[in-house]
Scaffold this motif. Structure first.
Motif, PDB file in Angstrom:
ATOM      1  N   SER A  83      -7.161   0.713  -4.651  1.00 37.66           N
ATOM      2  CA  SER A  83      -8.011   0.882  -5.290  1.00 37.66           C
ATOM      3  C   SER A  83      -9.733   0.808  -5.447  1.00 37.66           C
ATOM      4  O   SER A  83     -10.524   1.509  -6.208  1.00 37.66           O
ATOM      5  CB  SER A  83      -7.700  -1.161  -5.608  1.00 37.66           C
ATOM      6  OG  SER A  83      -7.897  -1.533  -4.747  1.00 37.66           O
ATOM      7  N   LYS A  84      -9.810   0.626  -3.652  1.00 38.77           N
ATOM      8  CA  LYS A  84     -11.563   0.743  -3.363  1.00 38.77           C
ATOM      9  C   LYS A  84     -11.804   2.211  -4.084  1.00 38.77           C
ATOM     10  O   LYS A  84     -12.681   2.920  -4.279  1.00 38.77           O
ATOM     11  CB  LYS A  84     -11.605   0.458  -2.125  1.00 38.77           C
ATOM     12  CG  LYS A  84     -12.200  -1.624  -2.182  1.00 38.77           C
ATOM     13  CD  LYS A  84     -12.513  -1.827  -0.876  1.00 38.77           C
ATOM     14  CE  LYS A  84     -12.501  -3.118  -0.826  1.00 38.77           C
ATOM     15  NZ  LYS A  84     -12.771  -3.828   0.680  1.00 38.77           N
ATOM     16  N   LEU A  85     -10.583   3.053  -3.286  1.00 37.36           N
ATOM     17  CA  LEU A  85     -11.203   4.901  -3.302  1.00 37.36           C
ATOM     18  C   LEU A  85     -11.251   4.769  -4.847  1.00 37.36           C
ATOM     19  O   LEU A  85     -12.040   5.481  -5.551  1.00 37.36           O
ATOM     20  CB  LEU A  85      -9.859   5.548  -3.199  1.00 37.36           C
ATOM     21  CG  LEU A  85     -10.271   6.926  -2.709  1.00 37.36           C
ATOM     22  CD1 LEU A  85     -11.298   7.198  -2.607  1.00 37.36           C
ATOM     23  CD2 LEU A  85      -8.728   7.188  -2.311  1.00 37.36           C
ATOM     24  N   LEU A 108      -0.390   8.911  -5.200  1.00 34.00           N
ATOM     25  CA  LEU A 108      -1.297   8.240  -4.723  1.00 34.00           C
ATOM     26  C   LEU A 108      -1.197   6.916  -6.181  1.00 34.00           C
ATOM     27  O   LEU A 108      -0.847   5.886  -5.459  1.00 34.00           O
ATOM     28  CB  LEU A 108      -2.246   9.222  -4.169  1.00 34.00           C
ATOM     29  CG  LEU A 108      -2.347   9.634  -2.555  1.00 34.00           C
ATOM     30  CD1 LEU A 108      -4.294  10.070  -2.745  1.00 34.00           C
ATOM     31  CD2 LEU A 108      -1.790   9.022  -1.964  1.00 34.00           C
ATOM     32  N   LEU A 109      -1.805   7.166  -6.796  1.00 26.90           N
ATOM     33  CA  LEU A 109      -2.197   6.636  -7.764  1.00 26.90           C
ATOM     34  C   LEU A 109      -0.466   5.279  -8.340  1.00 26.90           C
ATOM     35  O   LEU A 109      -0.846   3.944  -8.256  1.00 26.90           O
ATOM     36  CB  LEU A 109      -2.390   6.800  -9.022  1.00 26.90           C
ATOM     37  CG  LEU A 109      -3.992   6.628  -9.503  1.00 26.90           C
ATOM     38  CD1 LEU A 109      -4.847   8.276 -10.403  1.00 26.90           C
ATOM     39  CD2 LEU A 109      -4.630   5.911  -9.688  1.00 26.90           C
ATOM     40  N   ALA A 110       0.455   5.822  -8.604  1.00 28.76           N
ATOM     41  CA  ALA A 110       1.722   5.256  -8.677  1.00 28.76           C
ATOM     42  C   ALA A 110       2.069   5.043  -7.968  1.00 28.76           C
ATOM     43  O   ALA A 110       2.237   3.264  -7.837  1.00 28.76           O
ATOM     44  CB  ALA A 110       1.965   6.341  -9.563  1.00 28.76           C
ATOM     45  N   LEU A 111       1.842   4.809  -6.738  1.00 30.66           N
ATOM     46  CA  LEU A 111       2.672   4.838  -5.456  1.00 30.66           C
ATOM     47  C   LEU A 111       1.086   3.178  -4.453  1.00 30.66           C
ATOM     48  O   LEU A 111       2.238   2.258  -4.297  1.00 30.66           O
ATOM     49  CB  LEU A 111       2.847   5.423  -4.546  1.00 30.66           C
ATOM     50  CG  LEU A 111       4.458   6.223  -5.171  1.00 30.66           C
ATOM     51  CD1 LEU A 111       4.695   7.222  -4.289  1.00 30.66           C
ATOM     52  CD2 LEU A 111       5.370   5.432  -5.685  1.00 30.66           C
ATOM     53  N   PHE A 112       0.144   3.532  -4.542  1.00 22.39           N
ATOM     54  CA  PHE A 112      -1.048   2.864  -4.093  1.00 22.39           C
ATOM     55  C   PHE A 112      -1.608   2.891  -4.704  1.00 22.39           C
ATOM     56  O   PHE A 112      -2.949   2.199  -4.360  1.00 22.39           O
ATOM     57  CB  PHE A 112      -1.132   3.180  -2.216  1.00 22.39           C
ATOM     58  CG  PHE A 112       0.194   4.114  -1.835  1.00 22.39           C
ATOM     59  CD1 PHE A 112       0.881   3.071  -1.440  1.00 22.39           C
ATOM     60  CD2 PHE A 112       0.323   4.992  -1.897  1.00 22.39           C
ATOM     61  CE1 PHE A 112       1.933   3.961  -0.139  1.00 22.39           C
ATOM     62  CE2 PHE A 112       1.439   6.040  -1.016  1.00 22.39           C
ATOM     63  CZ  PHE A 112       2.469   5.131  -0.301  1.00 22.39           C
TER      64      PHE A 112
END
Length: 246
Positions: free
Chosen positions: A54-56, A45-49
């Motif tokens: 960003s808020k999460l 999730l970090l790498a792709l989105f």
């Protein structure tokens, strides 16, 4: 000051031992498999989105920074156990909320924490000096991210996610040359994440520009219609004046 340095050195030693023990975990229990699965999912999730979510991640990292601040306070003032917990969670929630509503602060904290995680996971510092260098570089990146938000958020979150996925895969497969393989997998995943995130950002900017262009066209169209109506009224006024003169 000496007490603080001793505390930092002890924390580094404990963190280094925890990291080695964590990476050496064999996926032979349900608990370990859950940890590895979470690392892969969160890393992906970090790498792709990373930018899109960003808020999460801002809230999560803000909570972590606040908790670290609260813990440091409790180590200095040595309050009662319940008071210490209130301080810890109070700081964590306060910083998380501030990071959520103050965008620049949220970006700063996210990039700072993610950069520190990348450095520590790639090469665990063995001294306060190395840790200080990591913190200084992360601080510079965080300051730059407050100015160049989208590009740095994309790059840093992609590498943080890549390192997380690489570490989890090494733990899962028990691969040889774990350190090198972890970095290779991390860089590959990060590269894919950077490409995907920049493509999504480019598409988002394209849609935004298209909407803006459409609004400009609508405004021009309205102004054109108003101008035509004004010209018709002017012509009608001129015709009326001619009739009166006759």
């Amino acid at each position: 000051m000496d007490e603080m340095m001793t505390l930092l050195n002890d924390a580094l030693k404990e963190t280094s031992e925890m990291k080695r023990a964590f990476i050496d975990l064999a996926p032979n229990t349900q608990k370990n498999m859950i940890i590895i699965g979470v690392m892969i999912v969160v890393g992906a999730l970090l790498a792709l989105f990373g930018l899109k979510l960003s808020k999460l991640f801002t809230v999560i990292f803000g909570f972590g920074v606040g908790a670290a601040i609260g813990f440091a306070i409790t180590q200095i003032v040595h309050p009662a156990e319940m008071t210490g917990l209130i301080i810890l969670f109070g700081c964590a929630i306060f910083v998380a909320v501030m990071a959520l509503f103050l965008r620049k602060l949220g970006v700063f904290l996210t990039v700072f924490v993610a950069s520190m995680l990348i450095a520590v996971m790639a090469n665990m510092p063995q001294s306060v000096l190395i840790m200080g260098i990591y913190a200084l570089v992360s601080l510079v990146l965080a300051i730059l991210a407050a100015i160049f938000t989208e590009p740095l958020m994309i790059v840093v979150t992609a590498f943080a996610g890549g390192i997380s996925v690489g570490t989890a895969v090494v733990m899962l497969a028990d691969l040889p040359y774990a350190g090198i393989v972890r970095l290779i997998i991390g860089v590959v995943v990060a590269a894919i994440g950077i490409v995907v995130q920049f493509m999504m950002q480019s598409r988002k900017v394209g849609k935004r520009e298209k909407r803006f262009s459409q609004k400009v066209k609508e405004t021009d169209s309205v102004e054109s219609e108003v101008e035509k109506a004004r010209m018709i009224l002017d012509d009608f006024g001129d015709d009326t004046d001619d009739d009166d003169e006759e």
